[in-house]
Design a protein around this motif. Structure first.
Motif, PDB file in Angstrom:
ATOM      1  N   PHE A   1      -6.917  -2.350   8.764  1.00 17.44           N
ATOM      2  CA  PHE A   1      -5.898  -2.548   9.788  1.00 17.44           C
ATOM      3  C   PHE A   1      -6.437  -3.371  10.961  1.00 17.44           C
ATOM      4  CE2 PHE A   1      -5.207   1.519   7.682  1.00 17.44           C
ATOM      5  CZ  PHE A   1      -3.866   1.447   7.332  1.00 17.44           C
TER       6      PHE A   1
ATOM      7  N   ALA B   1      -1.947   7.088   8.820  1.00 15.93           N
ATOM      8  CA  ALA B   1      -1.807   5.956   7.903  1.00 15.93           C
ATOM      9  C   ALA B   1      -3.163   5.605   7.291  1.00 15.93           C
ATOM     10  CB  ALA B   1      -1.226   4.748   8.645  1.00 15.93           C
ATOM     11  N   ALA B   2      -4.213   5.600   8.132  1.00 15.88           N
ATOM     12  CA  ALA B   2      -5.545   5.260   7.625  1.00 15.88           C
ATOM     13  C   ALA B   2      -5.999   6.284   6.584  1.00 15.88           C
ATOM     14  CB  ALA B   2      -6.543   5.200   8.774  1.00 15.88           C
ATOM     15  N   ALA B   3      -5.736   7.560   6.863  1.00 21.20           N
ATOM     16  CA  ALA B   3      -6.157   8.606   5.924  1.00 21.20           C
ATOM     17  C   ALA B   3      -5.366   8.516   4.619  1.00 21.20           C
ATOM     18  CB  ALA B   3      -5.974   9.982   6.563  1.00 21.20           C
ATOM     19  N   ARG B   4      -4.044   8.333   4.747  1.00 18.80           N
ATOM     20  CA  ARG B   4      -3.213   8.265   3.539  1.00 18.80           C
ATOM     21  C   ARG B   4      -3.526   7.005   2.732  1.00 18.80           C
ATOM     22  NH1 ARG B   4       1.235  11.492   3.252  1.00 18.80           N
ATOM     23  NH2 ARG B   4       0.886  11.157   1.041  1.00 18.80           N
ATOM     24  N   SER B   5      -3.909   5.915   3.435  1.00 21.39           N
ATOM     25  CA  SER B   5      -4.190   4.664   2.722  1.00 21.39           C
ATOM     26  C   SER B   5      -5.411   4.812   1.813  1.00 21.39           C
ATOM     27  CB  SER B   5      -4.408   3.517   3.712  1.00 21.39           C
ATOM     28  OG  SER B   5      -5.721   3.556   4.235  1.00 21.39           O
ATOM     29  N   LEU B   6      -6.256   5.797   2.096  1.00 19.11           N
ATOM     30  CA  LEU B   6      -7.412   6.045   1.238  1.00 19.11           C
ATOM     31  C   LEU B   6      -7.025   6.875   0.011  1.00 19.11           C
ATOM     32  CD1 LEU B   6     -10.076   6.921   3.946  1.00 19.11           C
ATOM     33  CD2 LEU B   6     -10.002   4.860   2.552  1.00 19.11           C
ATOM     34  N   GLY B   7      -5.783   7.326  -0.026  1.00 19.65           N
ATOM     35  CA  GLY B   7      -5.345   8.141  -1.155  1.00 19.65           C
ATOM     36  C   GLY B   7      -5.441   9.627  -0.878  1.00 19.65           C
ATOM     37  N   LEU B   8      -5.709  10.007   0.386  1.00 21.31           N
ATOM     38  CA  LEU B   8      -5.710  11.429   0.715  1.00 21.31           C
ATOM     39  C   LEU B   8      -4.271  11.942   0.674  1.00 21.31           C
ATOM     40  CD1 LEU B   8      -8.610  10.825   1.675  1.00 21.31           C
ATOM     41  CD2 LEU B   8      -8.214  12.306   3.626  1.00 21.31           C
ATOM     42  N   THR B   9      -4.105  13.192   0.251  1.00 26.72           N
ATOM     43  CA  THR B   9      -2.769  13.780   0.261  1.00 26.72           C
ATOM     44  C   THR B   9      -2.391  14.090   1.707  1.00 26.72           C
ATOM     45  OG1 THR B   9      -3.605  16.026   0.123  1.00 26.72           O
ATOM     46  CG2 THR B   9      -3.206  14.887  -1.959  1.00 26.72           C
TER      47      THR B   9
ATOM     48  N   ASN C   1       0.820  -1.213   0.000  1.00 30.08           N
ATOM     49  CA  ASN C   1       0.000   0.000   0.000  1.00 30.08           C
ATOM     50  C   ASN C   1       0.858   1.269   0.000  1.00 30.08           C
ATOM     51  OD1 ASN C   1      -2.552   1.120  -0.081  1.00 30.08           O
ATOM     52  ND2 ASN C   1      -2.542   1.539   2.101  1.00 30.08           N
TER      53      ASN C   1
ATOM     54  N   PHE D   1     -11.866   6.967  12.025  1.00 32.49           N
ATOM     55  CA  PHE D   1     -11.649   8.336  12.471  1.00 32.49           C
ATOM     56  C   PHE D   1     -12.660   8.640  13.573  1.00 32.49           C
ATOM     57  CE2 PHE D   1     -10.703   8.400   7.770  1.00 32.49           C
ATOM     58  CZ  PHE D   1      -9.348   8.173   7.944  1.00 32.49           C
TER      59      PHE D   1
ATOM     60  N   GLN E   1      -3.700   7.001  12.594  1.00 29.25           N
ATOM     61  CA  GLN E   1      -4.765   7.816  12.011  1.00 29.25           C
ATOM     62  C   GLN E   1      -4.307   8.401  10.677  1.00 29.25           C
ATOM     63  OE1 GLN E   1      -8.085   8.877  13.070  1.00 29.25           O
ATOM     64  NE2 GLN E   1      -7.834   6.901  14.063  1.00 29.25           N
TER      65      GLN E   1
ATOM     66  N   HIS F   1      -8.376  17.054   7.430  1.00 32.15           N
ATOM     67  CA  HIS F   1      -9.638  16.379   7.745  1.00 32.15           C
ATOM     68  C   HIS F   1      -9.529  15.358   8.868  1.00 32.15           C
ATOM     69  CE1 HIS F   1     -11.511  18.224   4.289  1.00 32.15           C
ATOM     70  NE2 HIS F   1     -10.498  17.839   3.550  1.00 32.15           N
ATOM     71  N   VAL F   2      -8.318  14.860   9.127  1.00 29.89           N
ATOM     72  CA  VAL F   2      -8.183  13.780  10.115  1.00 29.89           C
ATOM     73  C   VAL F   2      -7.339  14.201  11.325  1.00 29.89           C
ATOM     74  CG1 VAL F   2      -7.330  11.429  10.503  1.00 29.89           C
ATOM     75  CG2 VAL F   2      -8.568  11.987   8.398  1.00 29.89           C
TER      76      VAL F   2
ATOM     77  N   HIS G   1     -13.528  11.188  15.253  1.00 30.24           N
ATOM     78  CA  HIS G   1     -14.257  12.455  15.304  1.00 30.24           C
ATOM     79  C   HIS G   1     -15.297  12.559  14.202  1.00 30.24           C
ATOM     80  CE1 HIS G   1     -11.114  12.842  12.364  1.00 30.24           C
ATOM     81  NE2 HIS G   1     -11.601  13.990  11.929  1.00 30.24           N
TER      82      HIS G   1
ATOM     83  N   ARG H   1      -2.687   4.537  -4.034  1.00 26.31           N
ATOM     84  CA  ARG H   1      -3.383   4.095  -2.809  1.00 26.31           C
ATOM     85  C   ARG H   1      -4.892   4.068  -3.003  1.00 26.31           C
ATOM     86  NH1 ARG H   1       0.145   7.775   0.561  1.00 26.31           N
ATOM     87  NH2 ARG H   1       1.983   6.532   1.057  1.00 26.31           N
TER      88      ARG H   1
ATOM     89  N   GLN I   1      -4.524  16.883   2.928  1.00 29.78           N
ATOM     90  CA  GLN I   1      -5.915  16.470   3.201  1.00 29.78           C
ATOM     91  C   GLN I   1      -6.001  15.674   4.506  1.00 29.78           C
ATOM     92  OE1 GLN I   1      -6.687  14.411  -0.514  1.00 29.78           O
ATOM     93  NE2 GLN I   1      -8.118  16.004  -1.173  1.00 29.78           N
TER      94      GLN I   1
ATOM     95  N   ASN J   1      -0.551   8.819  -4.036  1.00 31.12           N
ATOM     96  CA  ASN J   1      -1.960   8.994  -3.675  1.00 31.12           C
ATOM     97  C   ASN J   1      -2.882   8.312  -4.681  1.00 31.12           C
ATOM     98  OD1 ASN J   1      -1.211  10.631  -1.458  1.00 31.12           O
ATOM     99  ND2 ASN J   1      -0.934  12.342  -2.859  1.00 31.12           N
TER     100      ASN J   1
END
Lengths: 273, 278
Positions: A111, B175-183, A76, A117, B173, B190-191, A119, A104, B186, A101
């Motif tokens: 995981f 890693a989870a955001a980046r794994s979605l392809g967020l820059t 990934n 998230f 957190q 957002h996270v 929030h 991915r 971003q 990006n």
């Protein structure tokens, strides 16, 4: 469940440019060649070679520290690799200058610790990727998210926050979050290891449905019974190498390598097979 | 839940009512003794006349409360700038990788520098120094330099508060955001930041209280605000009571904020105990 195949890809197949001879759906879904990865002096992956055909489900088994999680994180691109190459649907994703990006977005990962998230509502967790990475209109992202939440049976929890959900529900939301990107390939990193035993079943059931729907998956797991049922192939990782691989029936009943036999014996003694 | 359910009361342990009575009695006795010592001291009549003069209080209060409006404008404008600048500095300081080394170096120097300097010095240097250059077009308003000086000093502190918040968000957190392809941006927007900022609201409020009080420092460069006004009143009346008016104004304004900060901290603790942060 229908298979989210590249044809459905909402990214408009951006990887077509670099896909020379082998287009999506023709060649293997994933090719890993000579992959090496060290953390400082510790070499965690010592030359991994692995090929996944389209729709194939491969389970990685092995002791903790054998490199299963690191392998998934490398695929990934969450970890930079030291040597070797990784090719997804014909595109070398480890080539220099590749937009990580964009890659991915095509490869989902779930995981061990869910990593939802905290929030955001369940719905926002699932729509974040489609809204921000795929740039879908909010209404469209929401419709897609609700569709996946419906499939995992948690549409009624869309407005809840993750801390109001059980571990099993949270992990299913994490799977929906990855699926909402309509990935070509799904990586599951010991996704039931942090769950209470009675919550494992609902998560594995969902993964089984995905496998039946044709999702290409690479799964690190300690659930041997599950691996035996679902995997088209099982790979035994030992000290950063794939020591042995084969169809689950052969792997679990007649492993060739002594290390594999030892590992499986310990698993049987622990009552996990 | 009845208290006896969780923790059985041992023999000789006081009841809740008795605890309250003891607390009230000891408070009354303590403050009674302090008050008696002060009031019966030999200099008390003189102190009372010069610090607690009712007539001076009544005559000076209106102009002092009016002057406080300048402080309110100061700390409201500065706080908005501080929150924005502090966040920018914190984010720049958190940028990883060798490419951003100069950025990290500059922001670190900024934070170290403005935390090292006493605030009143920064106010002096800016308030007198820059207009002193007599450059054409450069404003001379002391209020402006007051806002700039307070913003510089406090944004250094506030950026550290933000940074602590950013670092408290678990790397998984991101890693989870980046794994979605967020820059990276971003993921931050957002996270990481929404979680980080929520966690540091109490310490940010703390710094806001500090800022409110430090607005009196700008009286040194000629801004007529509450402290300056109470000095004028004191000089005119040959009496210190105007300073007591000022003290009262600050107490009335900052104590509710301090209580709010404590309530928020307590709420965060309860949430963490419950196993989740919204």
């Amino acid at each position: 469940m229908t298979a989210p195949r590249p044809g459905l890809s909402p990214v408009g197949a951006p990887h077509a440019a670099t896909t020379a001879a082998v287009g999506p759906g023709e060649g293997p879904a994933l090719v890993i060649e000579g992959l090496r990865k060290s953390f400082g002096k510790l070499e965690v992956l010592r030359g991994i070679d692995l090929v996944l055909a389209e729709h194939e489900v491969v389970c990685l088994i092995g002791a903790s520290g054998s490199g299963k999680s690191t392998l998934l994180r490398c695929v990934n691109l969450l970890e930079p690799i030291d040597a070797g190459r990784i090719v997804v649907e014909g595109e070398e994703i480890t080539a220099p200058g590749v937009d990580v990006n964009r890659i991915r977005r095509r490869i989902g990962i779930v995981f061990q610790a869910f990593n939802l998230f905290p929030h955001m509502s369940v719905l926002d967790n699932v729509t974040l990727g489609p809204r921000k990475a795929l740039r879908l209109a909010p209404a469209e992202a929401e419709a897609r998210a609700l569709e996946f939440l419906e499939r995992i049976g948690l549409a009624d929890k869309a407005r809840e926050f993750p801390d109001r959900l059980s571990g099993g529900q949270q992990q299913r939301v994490a799977i929906a979050r990855a699926l909402a990107m309509r990935p070509d390939l799904l990586l599951l990193d010991e996704i039931t290891s942090a769950l209470d035993p009675e919550l494992v079943g609902e998560v594995l059931r969902l993964v089984r449905e995905l496998a039946e729907g044709g999702m290409t998956m690479l799964i690190a797991t300690h659930e041997m019974g599950f691996a035996r049922d679902i995997a088209s192939r099982v790979c035994f990782l030992d000290a950063g190498r794939i020591l042995e691989e084969g169809p689950p029936a052969a792997m679990f009943s007649a492993p060739r390598e002594e290390r594999t036999r030892q590992f499986l014996r310990r698993i049987v003694e622990a009552g996990r097979l | 839940m009845p208290a006896s359910a969780g923790r059985p009361r041992r023999a000789g342990q006081p009841s809740a009512v008795r605890s309250t009575l003891v607390a009230v009695a000891s408070t009354v006795v303590f403050f009674g003794v302090v008050a008696w010592v002060v009031v019966s001291s030999p200099g008390w009549p003189a102190v009372q006349a010069s610090f607690f003069n009712g007539e001076v209080f009544a005559s000076s209060a209106p102009s002092i409360v009016r002057a406080f409006w300048v402080n309110v404008q100061l700390f409201l404008i500065a706080e908005v700038l501080i929150l924005a600048l502090g966040l920018v500095i914190a984010v720049l300081r958190s940028l990883p990788g060798p490419v951003f080394f100069p950025v990290r170096l500059l922001t670190t120097a900024y934070v170290d520098g403005f935390r090292a300097l006493p605030g009143v010095l920064v106010i002096y240097i800016l308030g007198f120094g820059i207009p002193g250059l007599a450059l054409p077009g450069v404003p001379v308003e002391p209020f402006l330099y007051a806002v700039v000086a307070l913003t510089l000093v406090y944004s250094a502190y506030v950026s550290e508060v933000y940074r602590a918040g950013i670092e408290s968000v678990h790397p998984s957190q991101e890693a989870a955001a980046r794994s979605l392809g967020l820059t990276r941006f971003q993921a931050l927007r957002h996270v990481i930041l929404p979680q980080a900022v929520r966690r540091v609201i109490p310490p940010l409020l703390n710094d806001f209280i500090g800022l409110q009080k430090d607005t009196v420092l700008v009286s040194y460069i000629g801004v007529v605000e509450i402290f300056r006004q109470s000095y004028i009143q004191q000089a005119g009346n040959f009496n210190f009571t105007p300073y007591m008016v000022t003290a009262l104004v600050f107490i009335v304004v900052t104590i509710p904020l301090a209580r709010l900060t404590d309530v928020l901290i307590a709420r965060d603790k309860r949430r963490q105990a419950a196993g989740g942060v919204r």
